[in-house]
Design a protein around this motif. Structure first.
Motif, PDB file in Angstrom:
ATOM      1  N   GLY A  74      41.086  52.523  41.334  1.00 24.64           N
ATOM      2  CA  GLY A  74      41.099  51.542  40.545  1.00 24.64           C
ATOM      3  C   GLY A  74      42.476  50.928  41.113  1.00 24.64           C
ATOM      4  O   GLY A  74      43.031  50.090  40.181  1.00 24.64           O
ATOM      5  N   LEU A  75      43.103  51.317  41.912  1.00 26.64           N
ATOM      6  CA  LEU A  75      44.461  50.808  42.564  1.00 26.64           C
ATOM      7  C   LEU A  75      44.216  49.932  43.880  1.00 26.64           C
ATOM      8  O   LEU A  75      43.173  49.785  44.238  1.00 26.64           O
ATOM      9  CB  LEU A  75      45.493  51.990  43.154  1.00 26.64           C
ATOM     10  CG  LEU A  75      45.520  53.095  41.681  1.00 26.64           C
ATOM     11  CD1 LEU A  75      46.273  54.465  42.186  1.00 26.64           C
ATOM     12  CD2 LEU A  75      46.280  52.213  40.695  1.00 26.64           C
ATOM     13  N   THR A  76      45.214  49.244  44.033  1.00 29.57           N
ATOM     14  CA  THR A  76      45.381  48.326  45.347  1.00 29.57           C
ATOM     15  C   THR A  76      46.207  48.703  46.248  1.00 29.57           C
ATOM     16  O   THR A  76      47.462  48.828  46.315  1.00 29.57           O
ATOM     17  CB  THR A  76      45.944  46.827  44.618  1.00 29.57           C
ATOM     18  OG1 THR A  76      45.121  46.519  43.523  1.00 29.57           O
ATOM     19  CG2 THR A  76      45.682  45.993  45.861  1.00 29.57           C
ATOM     20  N   PRO A  77      45.372  48.816  47.522  1.00 24.78           N
ATOM     21  CA  PRO A  77      46.481  48.900  48.865  1.00 24.78           C
ATOM     22  C   PRO A  77      47.141  47.793  49.300  1.00 24.78           C
ATOM     23  O   PRO A  77      46.578  46.988  49.507  1.00 24.78           O
ATOM     24  CB  PRO A  77      45.104  49.313  50.017  1.00 24.78           C
ATOM     25  CG  PRO A  77      44.139  48.866  49.387  1.00 24.78           C
ATOM     26  CD  PRO A  77      44.034  48.718  47.975  1.00 24.78           C
ATOM     27  N   SER A  78      48.384  47.990  49.085  1.00 24.64           N
ATOM     28  CA  SER A  78      49.236  46.618  49.378  1.00 24.64           C
ATOM     29  C   SER A  78      49.842  46.705  50.898  1.00 24.64           C
ATOM     30  O   SER A  78      50.050  47.724  51.492  1.00 24.64           O
ATOM     31  CB  SER A  78      50.593  46.879  48.425  1.00 24.64           C
ATOM     32  OG  SER A  78      51.466  45.756  48.766  1.00 24.64           O
ATOM     33  N   SER A  79      49.801  45.328  51.240  1.00 26.61           N
ATOM     34  CA  SER A  79      50.063  45.074  52.462  1.00 26.61           C
ATOM     35  C   SER A  79      51.715  44.807  52.794  1.00 26.61           C
ATOM     36  O   SER A  79      52.263  44.444  53.541  1.00 26.61           O
ATOM     37  CB  SER A  79      49.402  43.902  53.081  1.00 26.61           C
ATOM     38  OG  SER A  79      49.375  42.668  52.407  1.00 26.61           O
ATOM     39  N   SER A  80      52.325  45.070  51.407  1.00 22.81           N
ATOM     40  CA  SER A  80      53.825  44.799  51.437  1.00 22.81           C
ATOM     41  C   SER A  80      54.587  45.637  52.111  1.00 22.81           C
ATOM     42  O   SER A  80      54.129  46.802  52.392  1.00 22.81           O
ATOM     43  CB  SER A  80      54.391  44.731  49.928  1.00 22.81           C
ATOM     44  OG  SER A  80      55.763  44.874  49.522  1.00 22.81           O
ATOM     45  N   LYS A  81      55.762  45.340  52.508  1.00 24.33           N
ATOM     46  CA  LYS A  81      56.729  46.279  53.272  1.00 24.33           C
ATOM     47  C   LYS A  81      57.158  47.200  52.131  1.00 24.33           C
ATOM     48  O   LYS A  81      57.672  48.372  52.676  1.00 24.33           O
ATOM     49  CB  LYS A  81      57.810  45.334  53.627  1.00 24.33           C
ATOM     50  CG  LYS A  81      57.398  44.492  54.979  1.00 24.33           C
ATOM     51  CD  LYS A  81      58.768  43.645  55.260  1.00 24.33           C
ATOM     52  CE  LYS A  81      58.487  42.720  56.447  1.00 24.33           C
ATOM     53  NZ  LYS A  81      59.301  41.605  56.850  1.00 24.33           N
ATOM     54  N   GLY A  82      57.107  46.860  50.962  1.00 22.13           N
ATOM     55  CA  GLY A  82      57.192  48.020  49.741  1.00 22.13           C
ATOM     56  C   GLY A  82      58.671  48.575  49.847  1.00 22.13           C
ATOM     57  O   GLY A  82      58.886  49.687  49.938  1.00 22.13           O
ATOM     58  N   PHE A  83      59.677  47.606  49.811  1.00 22.39           N
ATOM     59  CA  PHE A  83      61.103  47.908  49.652  1.00 22.39           C
ATOM     60  C   PHE A  83      61.567  48.531  48.148  1.00 22.39           C
ATOM     61  O   PHE A  83      60.657  48.414  47.162  1.00 22.39           O
ATOM     62  CB  PHE A  83      62.083  46.819  49.933  1.00 22.39           C
ATOM     63  CG  PHE A  83      62.147  46.467  51.427  1.00 22.39           C
ATOM     64  CD1 PHE A  83      62.699  47.287  52.248  1.00 22.39           C
ATOM     65  CD2 PHE A  83      61.581  45.166  52.004  1.00 22.39           C
ATOM     66  CE1 PHE A  83      63.014  46.912  53.835  1.00 22.39           C
ATOM     67  CE2 PHE A  83      61.394  45.120  53.350  1.00 22.39           C
ATOM     68  CZ  PHE A  83      62.186  45.789  54.009  1.00 22.39           C
ATOM     69  N   SER A  84      62.481  49.510  48.057  1.00 20.94           N
ATOM     70  CA  SER A  84      62.518  50.182  47.075  1.00 20.94           C
ATOM     71  C   SER A  84      63.237  49.057  45.831  1.00 20.94           C
ATOM     72  O   SER A  84      63.562  48.135  45.953  1.00 20.94           O
ATOM     73  CB  SER A  84      63.825  51.068  47.333  1.00 20.94           C
ATOM     74  OG  SER A  84      64.512  51.619  45.992  1.00 20.94           O
ATOM     75  N   LYS A  85      62.822  49.436  44.658  1.00 21.99           N
ATOM     76  CA  LYS A  85      63.290  48.711  43.566  1.00 21.99           C
ATOM     77  C   LYS A  85      64.179  49.628  42.590  1.00 21.99           C
ATOM     78  O   LYS A  85      64.392  49.175  41.442  1.00 21.99           O
ATOM     79  CB  LYS A  85      61.968  48.491  42.723  1.00 21.99           C
ATOM     80  CG  LYS A  85      61.075  47.584  43.535  1.00 21.99           C
ATOM     81  CD  LYS A  85      59.851  47.211  42.446  1.00 21.99           C
ATOM     82  CE  LYS A  85      58.878  46.129  43.372  1.00 21.99           C
ATOM     83  NZ  LYS A  85      57.774  45.475  42.480  1.00 21.99           N
ATOM     84  N   ARG A  86      64.970  50.410  43.374  1.00 23.69           N
ATOM     85  CA  ARG A  86      65.840  51.497  42.556  1.00 23.69           C
ATOM     86  C   ARG A  86      67.115  50.598  41.780  1.00 23.69           C
ATOM     87  O   ARG A  86      67.494  50.968  40.826  1.00 23.69           O
ATOM     88  CB  ARG A  86      66.362  52.638  43.176  1.00 23.69           C
ATOM     89  CG  ARG A  86      67.402  51.995  44.214  1.00 23.69           C
ATOM     90  CD  ARG A  86      67.779  53.429  44.987  1.00 23.69           C
ATOM     91  NE  ARG A  86      68.833  52.739  46.020  1.00 23.69           N
ATOM     92  CZ  ARG A  86      70.336  53.044  46.020  1.00 23.69           C
ATOM     93  NH1 ARG A  86      70.741  53.047  44.605  1.00 23.69           N
ATOM     94  NH2 ARG A  86      70.622  52.688  47.037  1.00 23.69           N
ATOM     95  N   ASN A  87      67.525  49.521  42.408  1.00 31.43           N
ATOM     96  CA  ASN A  87      68.496  48.490  41.875  1.00 31.43           C
ATOM     97  C   ASN A  87      67.977  47.403  40.882  1.00 31.43           C
ATOM     98  O   ASN A  87      68.704  46.606  40.553  1.00 31.43           O
ATOM     99  CB  ASN A  87      69.259  47.979  42.797  1.00 31.43           C
ATOM    100  CG  ASN A  87      70.170  49.110  43.753  1.00 31.43           C
ATOM    101  OD1 ASN A  87      70.524  50.142  42.836  1.00 31.43           O
ATOM    102  ND2 ASN A  87      70.229  49.108  44.898  1.00 31.43           N
TER     103      ASN A  87
END
Length: 333
Positions: A318-331
């Motif tokens: 039920g999840l989505t395979p993302s084509s995003s570069k997927g950079f960190s969101k830690r900040n």
């Protein structure tokens, strides 16, 4: 960083309330990343390594392994396959293999950058800091520098001839160069305890990393740890769940080691706080030779099948395979 007491974390690691832990981790992951799962397509371009790590099948003293090195065009073809399948990140991975020059790797990075809008991650070992600076200028975005354990005594025992402090300096230097930096540990190496595992979690969480990986130990028959016990899948899930709670915006992969032991456990990890999959797109003739541990890259005959299976698994949850570069969101959280 979300606050949990040491006692609370120890209780979770000992399995006293898995349902609460996994639900909490899933809620944090969903709040930050939604249903997206980032895919990092790994191209393992060489299984030569000059290291003597006690746990790894690629270690230099292993004379039984069938070694290979991929030429330029083969590497670029693997990247092309990833880009054509809407993968947002390519990982260039090898053992510590100094056959490949600074300039060769730099030219590979520049060519990828000129051809594709794709993030580039390096996992090539203990090269000089000046080399990493050059590769950053060429267009590399991320580096993976695994610690495997944050206990200096265990580190020295299993990474022969190396010092933990040197590895930490490398992590700091790469961050200063502008890389997103990833690291991680192996769960269940001989000598680890629940206490040392907790110490790993806290230490990694204090490093301000962009990606943190933790997967179960799998003994390799051609290493000094051949007869050691296999790491625990439930403990690995607890570790990554705690890492998610403590590090909401960090990318945390569901490791290929989980898949090697039990494919279903890799999917479970995605429902318990992990948000990254790293399927191998190494060409078929080489895939099964990248034997860090038994079972790696053996679930699918081809690179294309590996990527398709990863996406199918993500959707089945039920999840989505993302084509995003997927950079960190830690900040950002």
């Amino acid at each position: 960083m979300t606050q949990l007491t040491r006692k609370e974390m120890l209780d979770f690691l000992e399995g006293r309330n898995d349902s609460e832990l996994f639900a909490h981790a899933a809620a944090v992951k969903n709040q930050v990343f939604g249903q997206d799962v980032f895919i990092r397509a790994v191209t393992e371009f060489s299984n030569y390594c000059n290291k003597r790590c006690q746990y790894c099948g690629l270690r230099a003293p292993n004379r039984e392994i069938d070694r290979y090195r991929m030429p330029r065009e083969t590497i670029l073809d693997a990247v092309e396959a990833a880009a054509n399948n809407n993968v947002g990140t390519i990982v260039l991975q090898s053992g510590d293999d100094f056959h490949y020059t600074t300039e060769f790797i730099g030219e590979i990075i520049q060519t990828i950058r000129s051809r594709h809008d794709i993030a580039i991650t390096l996992s090539v070992g203990d090269r000089k800091i000046s080399e990493y600076a050059y590769w950053r200028e060429c267009g590399a975005d991320r580096c993976l520098v695994k610690l495997e354990t944050t206990d200096p005594e265990l580190y020295a025992r299993y990474r022969i001839g190396e010092q933990f402090s040197d590895r930490l300096e490398r992590v700091d230097a790469l961050r200063e160069q502008g890389y997103e930096v990833g690291s991680g540990v192996i769960i269940g190496l001989p000598g680890m305890t629940v206490e040392t595992t907790l110490n790993d979690i806290v230490y990694l969480s204090d490093l301000d990393l962009d990606m943190i990986a933790a997967g179960p130990f799998i003994p390799h028959p051609q290493t000094p740890l051949a007869d050691a016990s296999i790491g625990s899948i439930p403990l690995s899930h607890r570790v990554t769940a705690l890492l998610r709670i403590l590090n909401p915006g960090v990318n945390i992969p569901s490791t290929s080691a989980l898949s090697a032991l039990n494919p279903e456990s890799q999917g479970q990890a995605l429902l318990r706080g992990c948000n990254v999959l790293m399927p191998s797109l190494t060409p078929e003739e080489h895939r099964s030779k990248y034997t860090i541990y038994p079972g790696k890259n053996e679930n699918h005959a081809t690179a294309t099948a590996s990527l398709a299976a990863a996406k199918d698994m993500i959707r089945s949850l039920g999840l989505t395979p993302s084509s995003s570069k997927g950079f960190s969101k830690r900040n950002q959280v």
